[in-house]
Write a protein that holds these residues in place. Sequence first.
Motif, mmCIF file in Angstrom:
data_model
loop_
_atom_site.group_PDB
_atom_site.id
_atom_site.type_symbol
_atom_site.label_atom_id
_atom_site.label_comp_id
_atom_site.label_asym_id
_atom_site.label_seq_id
_atom_site.Cartn_x
_atom_site.Cartn_y
_atom_site.Cartn_z
ATOM 1 N N MET A 33 27.991 55.886 42.325
ATOM 2 C CA MET A 33 28.759 55.824 41.104
ATOM 3 C C MET A 33 28.646 54.405 40.567
ATOM 4 S SD MET A 33 32.883 56.477 40.483
ATOM 5 C CE MET A 33 32.903 58.007 41.331
ATOM 6 N N SER A 34 28.264 54.290 39.304
ATOM 7 C CA SER A 34 28.153 52.966 38.702
ATOM 8 C C SER A 34 29.544 52.442 38.329
ATOM 9 C CB SER A 34 27.267 53.038 37.448
ATOM 10 O OG SER A 34 27.916 53.767 36.435
ATOM 11 N N VAL A 35 29.608 51.178 37.979
ATOM 12 C CA VAL A 35 30.880 50.557 37.610
ATOM 13 C C VAL A 35 31.445 51.232 36.356
ATOM 14 C CG1 VAL A 35 31.969 48.413 36.847
ATOM 15 C CG2 VAL A 35 30.279 48.367 38.671
ATOM 16 N N PHE A 36 30.587 51.470 35.374
ATOM 17 C CA PHE A 36 31.024 52.114 34.135
ATOM 18 C C PHE A 36 31.593 53.503 34.406
ATOM 19 C CE2 PHE A 36 30.163 54.713 30.353
ATOM 20 C CZ PHE A 36 30.911 54.014 29.425
ATOM 21 N N THR A 37 30.893 54.285 35.213
ATOM 22 C CA THR A 37 31.369 55.625 35.550
ATOM 23 C C THR A 37 32.677 55.552 36.324
ATOM 24 O OG1 THR A 37 29.084 56.369 35.666
ATOM 25 C CG2 THR A 37 30.736 57.790 36.660
ATOM 26 N N GLY A 38 32.791 54.602 37.240
ATOM 27 C CA GLY A 38 34.020 54.433 38.005
ATOM 28 C C GLY A 38 35.207 54.103 37.122
ATOM 29 N N VAL A 39 35.003 53.234 36.118
ATOM 30 C CA VAL A 39 36.088 52.872 35.205
ATOM 31 C C VAL A 39 36.492 54.074 34.359
ATOM 32 C CG1 VAL A 39 36.664 51.448 33.190
ATOM 33 C CG2 VAL A 39 35.518 50.425 35.150
ATOM 34 N N ILE A 40 35.523 54.814 33.858
ATOM 35 C CA ILE A 40 35.823 55.986 33.037
ATOM 36 C C ILE A 40 36.587 57.028 33.852
ATOM 37 C CG2 ILE A 40 34.811 57.913 31.766
ATOM 38 C CD1 ILE A 40 34.737 55.215 30.301
ATOM 39 N N VAL A 41 36.164 57.260 35.085
ATOM 40 C CA VAL A 41 36.853 58.226 35.953
ATOM 41 C C VAL A 41 38.279 57.747 36.239
ATOM 42 C CG1 VAL A 41 36.869 59.238 38.271
ATOM 43 C CG2 VAL A 41 34.768 59.196 36.943
ATOM 44 N N TYR A 42 38.452 56.441 36.474
ATOM 45 C CA TYR A 42 39.789 55.910 36.730
ATOM 46 C C TYR A 42 40.694 56.103 35.518
ATOM 47 C CZ TYR A 42 43.631 52.883 38.005
ATOM 48 O OH TYR A 42 44.886 52.409 38.280
ATOM 49 N N VAL A 43 40.195 55.840 34.324
ATOM 50 C CA VAL A 43 41.004 56.002 33.110
ATOM 51 C C VAL A 43 41.408 57.463 32.936
ATOM 52 C CG1 VAL A 43 40.926 55.880 30.582
ATOM 53 C CG2 VAL A 43 40.109 53.955 31.944
ATOM 54 N N LEU A 44 40.484 58.379 33.167
ATOM 55 C CA LEU A 44 40.812 59.805 33.055
ATOM 56 C C LEU A 44 41.863 60.221 34.085
ATOM 57 C CD1 LEU A 44 37.274 61.306 32.438
ATOM 58 C CD2 LEU A 44 39.154 61.126 30.805
ATOM 59 N N ILE A 45 41.727 59.744 35.307
ATOM 60 C CA ILE A 45 42.716 60.050 36.342
ATOM 61 C C ILE A 45 44.060 59.427 35.983
ATOM 62 C CG2 ILE A 45 43.345 59.599 38.752
ATOM 63 C CD1 ILE A 45 40.375 59.873 39.439
ATOM 64 N N TRP A 46 44.041 58.192 35.446
ATOM 65 C CA TRP A 46 45.281 57.497 35.103
ATOM 66 C C TRP A 46 46.053 58.254 34.038
ATOM 67 C CZ3 TRP A 46 48.056 55.120 31.272
ATOM 68 C CH2 TRP A 46 49.036 54.221 31.680
ATOM 69 N N TRP A 47 45.387 58.687 32.970
ATOM 70 C CA TRP A 47 46.078 59.413 31.902
ATOM 71 C C TRP A 47 46.621 60.747 32.395
ATOM 72 C CZ3 TRP A 47 48.169 57.798 27.644
ATOM 73 C CH2 TRP A 47 47.702 56.626 27.060
ATOM 74 N N THR A 48 45.851 61.438 33.211
ATOM 75 C CA THR A 48 46.319 62.715 33.756
ATOM 76 C C THR A 48 47.544 62.498 34.646
ATOM 77 O OG1 THR A 48 44.050 63.528 33.691
ATOM 78 C CG2 THR A 48 45.622 64.761 35.032
ATOM 79 N N ALA A 49 47.493 61.471 35.489
ATOM 80 C CA ALA A 49 48.631 61.173 36.364
ATOM 81 C C ALA A 49 49.843 60.723 35.555
ATOM 82 C CB ALA A 49 48.236 60.100 37.379
ATOM 83 N N LEU A 50 49.624 59.985 34.468
ATOM 84 C CA LEU A 50 50.741 59.546 33.634
ATOM 85 C C LEU A 50 51.503 60.741 33.079
ATOM 86 C CD1 LEU A 50 52.313 57.290 32.136
ATOM 87 C CD2 LEU A 50 50.693 57.617 30.255
ATOM 88 N N PHE A 51 50.787 61.730 32.549
ATOM 89 C CA PHE A 51 51.468 62.891 31.985
ATOM 90 C C PHE A 51 52.122 63.749 33.062
ATOM 91 C CE2 PHE A 51 48.561 62.085 28.329
ATOM 92 C CZ PHE A 51 49.566 61.740 27.443
ATOM 93 N N ALA A 52 51.659 63.639 34.296
ATOM 94 C CA ALA A 52 52.304 64.353 35.391
ATOM 95 C C ALA A 52 53.557 63.612 35.870
ATOM 96 C CB ALA A 52 51.331 64.534 36.546
ATOM 97 N N ILE A 53 53.565 62.280 35.780
ATOM 98 C CA ILE A 53 54.673 61.473 36.296
ATOM 99 C C ILE A 53 55.771 61.247 35.252
ATOM 100 C CG2 ILE A 53 55.216 59.125 37.113
ATOM 101 C CD1 ILE A 53 52.635 59.211 38.695
ATOM 102 N N LEU A 54 55.445 61.292 33.973
ATOM 103 C CA LEU A 54 56.439 61.005 32.926
ATOM 104 C C LEU A 54 57.721 61.829 33.030
ATOM 105 C CD1 LEU A 54 54.512 60.339 29.611
ATOM 106 C CD2 LEU A 54 56.069 58.816 30.813
ATOM 107 N N PRO A 55 57.679 63.139 33.277
ATOM 108 C CA PRO A 55 58.944 63.880 33.307
ATOM 109 C C PRO A 55 59.782 63.688 34.569
ATOM 110 C CG PRO A 55 57.078 65.394 33.463
ATOM 111 C CD PRO A 55 56.532 64.021 33.307
ATOM 112 N N ILE A 56 59.262 63.029 35.576
ATOM 113 C CA ILE A 56 59.994 62.867 36.833
ATOM 114 C C ILE A 56 61.182 61.930 36.621
ATOM 115 C CG2 ILE A 56 59.861 61.945 39.182
ATOM 116 C CD1 ILE A 56 56.935 62.818 39.224
ATOM 117 N N GLY A 57 62.365 62.400 36.946
ATOM 118 C CA GLY A 57 63.566 61.582 36.907
ATOM 119 C C GLY A 57 64.175 61.352 35.544
ATOM 120 N N THR A 58 63.719 62.025 34.516
ATOM 121 C CA THR A 58 64.322 61.836 33.202
ATOM 122 C C THR A 58 65.450 62.836 32.986
ATOM 123 O OG1 THR A 58 62.708 63.290 32.161
ATOM 124 C CG2 THR A 58 62.221 60.958 32.149
ATOM 125 N N ARG A 59 66.515 62.348 32.393
ATOM 126 C CA ARG A 59 67.647 63.207 32.059
ATOM 127 C C ARG A 59 67.876 63.086 30.559
ATOM 128 N NH1 ARG A 59 68.751 61.691 37.178
ATOM 129 N NH2 ARG A 59 69.388 63.360 38.567
#
Length: 87
Positions: A1-27
């Motif tokens: 995996m090249s550096v560019f591909t690694g960064v792109i994969v990380y950004v995609l994982i980060w956004w997906t994880a963000l939308f999964a974590i956002l509703p946790i603990g909100t009232r």
Amino acid sequence: MSVFTGVIVYVLIWWTALFAILPIGTRPDAVGDASTGGWRGTPERPLLMRKILATTAVSAVLWIGVYALVESNWISFRSGWFALPER
């Protein structure tokens, strides 16, 4: 995996994880405050910095797993079941 591909994969994982974590603990705010522009149902304390840090940590762990899987020969498109047929 090249550096560019690694960064792109990380950004995609980060956004997906963000939308999964956002509703946790909100009232939601049941009443709302019209004078400050707060609507009924908006989170009282969204704790965004904690969620961003948690998203970064979860994304790093998931990215390490994806990197290990891509770099290993466990799933390979060059040999094995997933290999393309030779011409």
